[in-house]
Design an enzyme around this catalytic site. Structure first.
Site, PDB file in Angstrom:
ATOM      1  N   HIS A  25       0.864  -1.186   0.000  1.00  0.00           N
ATOM      2  CA  HIS A  25       0.000   0.000   0.000  1.00  0.00           C
ATOM      3  C   HIS A  25       0.897   1.233   0.000  1.00  0.00           C
ATOM      4  O   HIS A  25       1.338   1.706   1.045  1.00  0.00           O
ATOM      5  CB  HIS A  25      -0.903  -0.038   1.244  1.00  0.00           C
ATOM      6  CG  HIS A  25      -1.869   1.108   1.329  1.00  0.00           C
ATOM      7  ND1 HIS A  25      -2.915   1.139   2.226  1.00  0.00           N
ATOM      8  CD2 HIS A  25      -1.951   2.277   0.633  1.00  0.00           C
ATOM      9  CE1 HIS A  25      -3.600   2.244   2.096  1.00  0.00           C
ATOM     10  NE2 HIS A  25      -3.027   2.966   1.133  1.00  0.00           N
ATOM     11  N   HIS A  27       1.229   4.748  -2.641  1.00  0.00           N
ATOM     12  CA  HIS A  27       0.836   5.484  -3.851  1.00  0.00           C
ATOM     13  C   HIS A  27       2.096   6.052  -4.494  1.00  0.00           C
ATOM     14  O   HIS A  27       2.844   6.777  -3.842  1.00  0.00           O
ATOM     15  CB  HIS A  27      -0.125   6.619  -3.492  1.00  0.00           C
ATOM     16  CG  HIS A  27      -1.353   6.130  -2.788  1.00  0.00           C
ATOM     17  ND1 HIS A  27      -2.525   5.868  -3.446  1.00  0.00           N
ATOM     18  CD2 HIS A  27      -1.579   5.821  -1.482  1.00  0.00           C
ATOM     19  CE1 HIS A  27      -3.429   5.431  -2.574  1.00  0.00           C
ATOM     20  NE2 HIS A  27      -2.879   5.391  -1.383  1.00  0.00           N
ATOM     21  N   GLU A 212     -10.868   3.788   6.220  1.00  0.00           N
ATOM     22  CA  GLU A 212      -9.868   4.762   6.692  1.00  0.00           C
ATOM     23  C   GLU A 212     -10.614   5.815   7.508  1.00  0.00           C
ATOM     24  O   GLU A 212     -10.175   6.213   8.580  1.00  0.00           O
ATOM     25  CB  GLU A 212      -9.146   5.392   5.482  1.00  0.00           C
ATOM     26  CG  GLU A 212      -8.066   6.407   5.835  1.00  0.00           C
ATOM     27  CD  GLU A 212      -7.379   7.005   4.601  1.00  0.00           C
ATOM     28  OE1 GLU A 212      -7.935   6.882   3.481  1.00  0.00           O
ATOM     29  OE2 GLU A 212      -6.296   7.613   4.759  1.00  0.00           O
ATOM     30  N   ASP A 291       1.873   4.183   2.727  1.00  0.00           N
ATOM     31  CA  ASP A 291       0.833   4.984   2.054  1.00  0.00           C
ATOM     32  C   ASP A 291       1.447   6.050   1.135  1.00  0.00           C
ATOM     33  O   ASP A 291       1.443   5.878  -0.079  1.00  0.00           O
ATOM     34  CB  ASP A 291      -0.112   5.627   3.086  1.00  0.00           C
ATOM     35  CG  ASP A 291      -1.507   5.903   2.550  1.00  0.00           C
ATOM     36  OD1 ASP A 291      -1.814   5.471   1.439  1.00  0.00           O
ATOM     37  OD2 ASP A 291      -2.294   6.538   3.279  1.00  0.00           O
ATOM     38  N   ASP A 292       1.936   7.139   1.703  1.00  0.00           N
ATOM     39  CA  ASP A 292       2.463   8.273   0.914  1.00  0.00           C
ATOM     40  C   ASP A 292       3.768   8.761   1.537  1.00  0.00           C
ATOM     41  O   ASP A 292       3.822   9.875   2.091  1.00  0.00           O
ATOM     42  CB  ASP A 292       1.441   9.419   0.916  1.00  0.00           C
ATOM     43  CG  ASP A 292       0.144   9.033   0.237  1.00  0.00           C
ATOM     44  OD1 ASP A 292       0.136   8.904  -0.995  1.00  0.00           O
ATOM     45  OD2 ASP A 292      -0.866   8.842   0.947  1.00  0.00           O
TER      46      ASP A 292
HETATM   47  N1  ADE Z   1      -4.533   8.675  -1.976  1.00  0.00           N
HETATM   48  C1  ADE Z   1      -3.304   8.844  -1.483  1.00  0.00           C
HETATM   49  N2  ADE Z   1      -3.287   8.614  -0.165  1.00  0.00           N
HETATM   50  C2  ADE Z   1      -4.549   8.294   0.195  1.00  0.00           C
HETATM   51  C3  ADE Z   1      -5.149   7.942   1.414  1.00  0.00           C
HETATM   52  N3  ADE Z   1      -4.481   7.886   2.546  1.00  0.00           N
HETATM   53  N4  ADE Z   1      -6.475   7.697   1.405  1.00  0.00           N
HETATM   54  C4  ADE Z   1      -7.172   7.765   0.275  1.00  0.00           C
HETATM   55  N5  ADE Z   1      -6.636   8.085  -0.893  1.00  0.00           N
HETATM   56  C5  ADE Z   1      -5.316   8.346  -0.951  1.00  0.00           C
HETATM   57 ZN    ZN Z   2      -3.649   4.812   0.446  1.00  0.00          ZN
END
Ligand code: ADE
Ligand code: ZN
Length: 358
Positions: A25, A27, A212, A291-292
């Site tokens: 997970h 992005h 989430e 995640d990011d």
């Molecule tokens: N796109 C990038 N990060 C995200 C997240 N935490 N939740 C939903 N969409 C996303």
């Molecule tokens: Zn995500």
């Protein structure tokens, strides 16, 4: 096991950084280095409110984060930009023990702005290939539907993807599945049922962000209405004991991102309050992910090290989490076995080095 000749003792954070880890997970747009954001913005004539990441990357909720995410996405204008992004994301991950990634890209805004999916996929695949040659870290792609654009746009993206795969278009062999992300509240997951059904018929794997910010019923819909094999985040599951028992029994993987949930969604005030240890204790196949990472100033080694200290987990529990990542990955049986053996063998070596540090 004793420490071998010439091995240096390491602390547990260093050992977790070096432990081979898969990530399911993450992005790709969320891996963009701040310097790359600035350089691509300059190249492509995108006005940034600031060139300072501490100012640029300010958000206080999922939706305000998504505005920053969009700004970062908007700097990607051509195939070469996508290639650079994909390449740098893997190189940066490899520096913290990443050995395999299933990485999402969310092209709805670019497609609406006139870019074409073939170029985006070809660029991403080119960047992943270059990174793999250099780091030996393979990565595959998850084409993610942006919920904010609705079910029609999602279906169109999957239709185009299926066409491109049938035609053998460049890079499409790297796309192994579809996902669903972006804003959660007020969006009905069943709007995406047709897109997910088509993806399933075409042999693509399926995952979706649920839970989430939304209640457990959305997590159930992710599996039952969309056919998701994994759920991204899924942290509200702990509010539903029946669903928790079902997911534990069926071992439906959850790709959890504890630091993101504190920093992005504000789902919990502190890492110590995150349900991750309760999820694990309930027998859920809950994995750890960033995640990011670039937008939250994180890396996968830190994600593991901070989980160990915030949740009071042991080294052996962290190794079990890394192995659960392998279990939840969309690898074939041989690759899964080989990856599991690699994690176990490295964990044994690192464990000996840790003992030396005690
Ligand atoms: N796109 C990038 N990060 C995200 C997240 N935490 N939740 C939903 N969409 C996303
Ligand atoms: Zn995500």
């Amino acid at each position: 096991m004793s420490r071998g000749e010439g091995e240096q003792a390491v602390d547990v954070a260093t050992a977790l950084d070096r432990l081979p880890k898969v990530e399911l997970h993450c992005h790709v747009e969320g891996t963009m280095r701040p310097q790359t954001v600035v350089e691509l913005a300059d190249k492509n004539g995108v006005a940034l409110p600031s060139r300072d990441p501490t100012v640029l990357y300010r958000y206080s909720s999922l939706d305000t984060f998504l505005e920053v995410f969009w700004l970062v996405q908007s700097t990607l204008a051509d195939r070469g930009d996508w290639a650079r992004l994909a390449y740098e994301g893997i190189v940066d991950g490899a520096a913290h023990g990443l050995v395999y990634r299933e990485t999402a890209f969310t092209p709805a805004r670019h497609l609406a702005g006139g870019q074409n999916l073939a170029d985006i996929v070809a660029g991403l695949a080119e960047g992943l290939e270059a990174a793999e040659r250099e780091t030996r870290v393979p990565a595959v792609l998850i084409a993610s539907i942006d919920r904010a654009f609705g079910g029609g746009a999602g279906l169109e993206m999957v239709e185009r993807l299926v066409e491109l795969r049938r035609a053998g278009a460049a890079g499409t062999d790297r796309v192994v599945g579809v996902g669903l992300d972006s804003t959660e509240l007020g969006v009905d997951p069943t709007d995406f049922a047709a897109a997910f059904a088509l993806a399933g018929r075409a042999g693509l794997r399926r995952t979706s962000h649920q839970g989430e910010e939304t209640p457990p019923a959305f997590i159930a819909l992710g599996v039952d209405a969309l056919g998701s094999e994994r759920i991204d985040h899924g942290i509200s599951i702990v509010d539903d004991p029946d669903l928790t028992r079902r997911f534990a029994r069926e071992q439906v993987p959850l790709t959890v991102c504890p630091n993101s949930n504190v920093l992005i969604a504000n789902a919990v005030p502190r890492l110590e309050d995150h349900p991750f240890p309760r999820m694990r204790a309930a027998g859920l196949l809950a994995t750890l992910n960033t995640d990011d990472p670039a937008l939250t100033d994180l890396d996968l080694g830190y994600e593991y090290a901070s989980a160990l200290s915030a949740f009071g987990l042991s080294w052996d529990e962290m190794v079990a989490i890394a192995l659960d990542g392998v279990e939840a990955a969309w690898l074939d049986d041989d690759a899964r076995r080989a990856m599991g053996a690699r994690v176990r063998s490295a964990a044994d070596d690192l464990s000996a080095q840790l003992e030396g540090a005690r």
